[in-house]
Design an enzyme around this catalytic site. Structure first.
Site, PDB file in Angstrom:
ATOM      1  N   TYR A  92      -2.845   4.177  28.991  1.00  9.54           N
ATOM      2  CA  TYR A  92      -4.175   3.776  28.532  1.00  9.54           C
ATOM      3  C   TYR A  92      -5.259   4.203  29.507  1.00  9.54           C
ATOM      4  CZ  TYR A  92      -7.447   0.679  26.027  1.00  9.54           C
ATOM      5  OH  TYR A  92      -8.481   0.170  25.277  1.00  9.54           O
ATOM      6  N   SER A 188       3.759   2.749  29.216  1.00  4.51           N
ATOM      7  CA  SER A 188       2.649   1.882  28.829  1.00  4.51           C
ATOM      8  C   SER A 188       2.105   2.319  27.463  1.00  4.51           C
ATOM      9  CB  SER A 188       1.576   1.880  29.912  1.00  4.51           C
ATOM     10  OG  SER A 188       0.656   0.842  29.706  1.00  4.51           O
ATOM     11  N   GLN A 189       0.831   2.707  27.371  1.00  2.02           N
ATOM     12  CA  GLN A 189       0.349   3.233  26.096  1.00  2.02           C
ATOM     13  C   GLN A 189       1.215   4.405  25.650  1.00  2.02           C
ATOM     14  OE1 GLN A 189      -3.974   4.375  24.581  1.00  2.02           O
ATOM     15  NE2 GLN A 189      -3.147   6.026  25.839  1.00  2.02           N
ATOM     16  N   ASP A 274       5.887  -8.031  34.760  1.00  2.00           N
ATOM     17  CA  ASP A 274       4.819  -7.242  34.144  1.00  2.00           C
ATOM     18  C   ASP A 274       3.920  -8.155  33.303  1.00  2.00           C
ATOM     19  OD1 ASP A 274       3.203  -5.442  32.841  1.00  2.00           O
ATOM     20  OD2 ASP A 274       4.832  -4.111  32.212  1.00  2.00           O
ATOM     21  N   HIS A 303       3.657  -3.967  36.197  1.00  2.00           N
ATOM     22  CA  HIS A 303       3.535  -2.920  35.189  1.00  2.00           C
ATOM     23  C   HIS A 303       3.932  -1.539  35.720  1.00  2.00           C
ATOM     24  CE1 HIS A 303       2.422  -1.439  31.330  1.00  2.00           C
ATOM     25  NE2 HIS A 303       1.409  -0.717  31.762  1.00  2.00           N
TER      26      HIS A 303
END
Length: 322
Positions: A92, A188-189, A274, A303
């Site tokens: 992201y 992640s994204q 996370d 994360h």
């Protein structure tokens, strides 16, 4: 951040009942069919990155709506093709960055196709080069989580997931690439995008899904104060009467439903501390994935997950697929 989610033994069995839209498959079939009315319009330009062991091309292709999407193609020199290829999606707010950031997979004998994310790529960690003509004229600061939440047809990630699907089509058609050995990857994204592509396609050799975002939305927004999920919370704190519509839209983009359709061999990872992508949201998707799979658990990490250690797991996984 201490442990805040379910215990690991419960996470391994966590399978929430989240009903999907009745027309989920039809929605995505229609979306991809509409996108297919545009040719891929692939353009490759050699790029001098100052790297002697790899060849680099600056790639442009037509994504959702025929919009131009940027990517890098980084290939090892001196290895007879056709090469297997990793198609990677970015986290992201990040963009495709520069080709010297993408040399690990080529060093292992894989081509690396790195897709820029439309409208993102601001800030100081990974710059981008792709606008989102539908909503913006260039990279923006934040707010992609709520762009177009009034309907699935207008939601930002409809465009992004379609771009990502077509990126695989591009990679499959490139000279020197083995179309039967395409692995999608991201964290992640990027992990959320990987789940989506993995669920929409049945022709992948593998999927690498690290600490995936865009997954189990309704749980995520209630157990973490972290962004980007908090963008949804902030939106609803002002738009108090729109929650039903918002979550109805998000349900078409939930990683849980894509994971339930994923059939390729998959490598997942999760950080048990996370707070950005809570462990229960990761396991909820992992436990639904239909193909052969394994998950690397990092008990003491947030994360960042496994970081450079997880990269070693990537290389082991890819070596198994060769």
């Amino acid at each position: 951040m201490a442990l805040f989610d379910l215990p690991l033994e419960q996470l391994r069995e966590y399978r929430p009942d989240v009903p999907e839209p009745a027309d989920f498959d039809e929605f995505w079939k229609t979306t991809l069919s509409e996108a297919g009315s545009f040719g891929l319009d692939v353009r490759l330009e050699p790029f001098d990155a100052g790297l002697v062991a790899v060849d680099v091309h600056d790639v442009t292709f037509a994504g959702w709506g025929g919009h131009p999407i940027k990517a890098w193609l980084v290939k090892p020199k001196g290895i007879e093709g056709p090469l297997p290829c990793v198609v990677e999606y970015i986290g992201y707010s990040g963009g495709r960055s520069y080709p010297w950031s993408h040399t690990t997979f080529p060093a292992a004998g894989w081509a690396h196709f790195v897709m820029d994310t439309r409208g993102q790529g601001y800030g100081n960690w990974q710059p981008g080069d792709t606008a989102d003509p539908y909503g913006t004229t260039g990279p923006t600061n934040k707010g992609w989580m709520t762009q177009g939440l009034e309907s699935p047809e207008h939601y930002y990630y409809r465009r992004v997931f379609t771009d990502a699907y077509r990126a695989v089509d591009v990679a499959k058609g490139l000279d020197g690439i083995d179309p039967d050995r395409i692995v999608v990857a991201g964290g992640s994204q990027g992990g959320g995008i990987t789940q989506a592509v993995g669920g929409l396609r049945g022709d992948l050799a593998g999927a690498i899904v690290d600490v995936p975002f865009l997954t189990h939305f309704q749980r995520a927004v209630t157990i973490t104060d972290a962004f980007p999920y908090q963008e949804i919370v902030e939106f609803l704190s002002g738009q108090r009467l729109r929650a039903d519509r918002v979550f109805a839209t998000l349900n078409y983009f939930d990683g849980l439903h894509f994971a339930a359709r994923g059939t390729a061999p998959a490598l997942y990872s999760v950080g048990l501390m996370d707070d950005v992508c809570p462990p229960s949201t990761v396991f909820a998707a992992y436990n639904r994935w239909q193909g052969e799979k394994r998950i690397t658990v990092w008990p003491w990490n947030k994360h960042e997950g496994g970081g450079v250690h997880q990269r070693g797991e990537h290389l082991k996984f890819l070596a198994e697929l060769r």
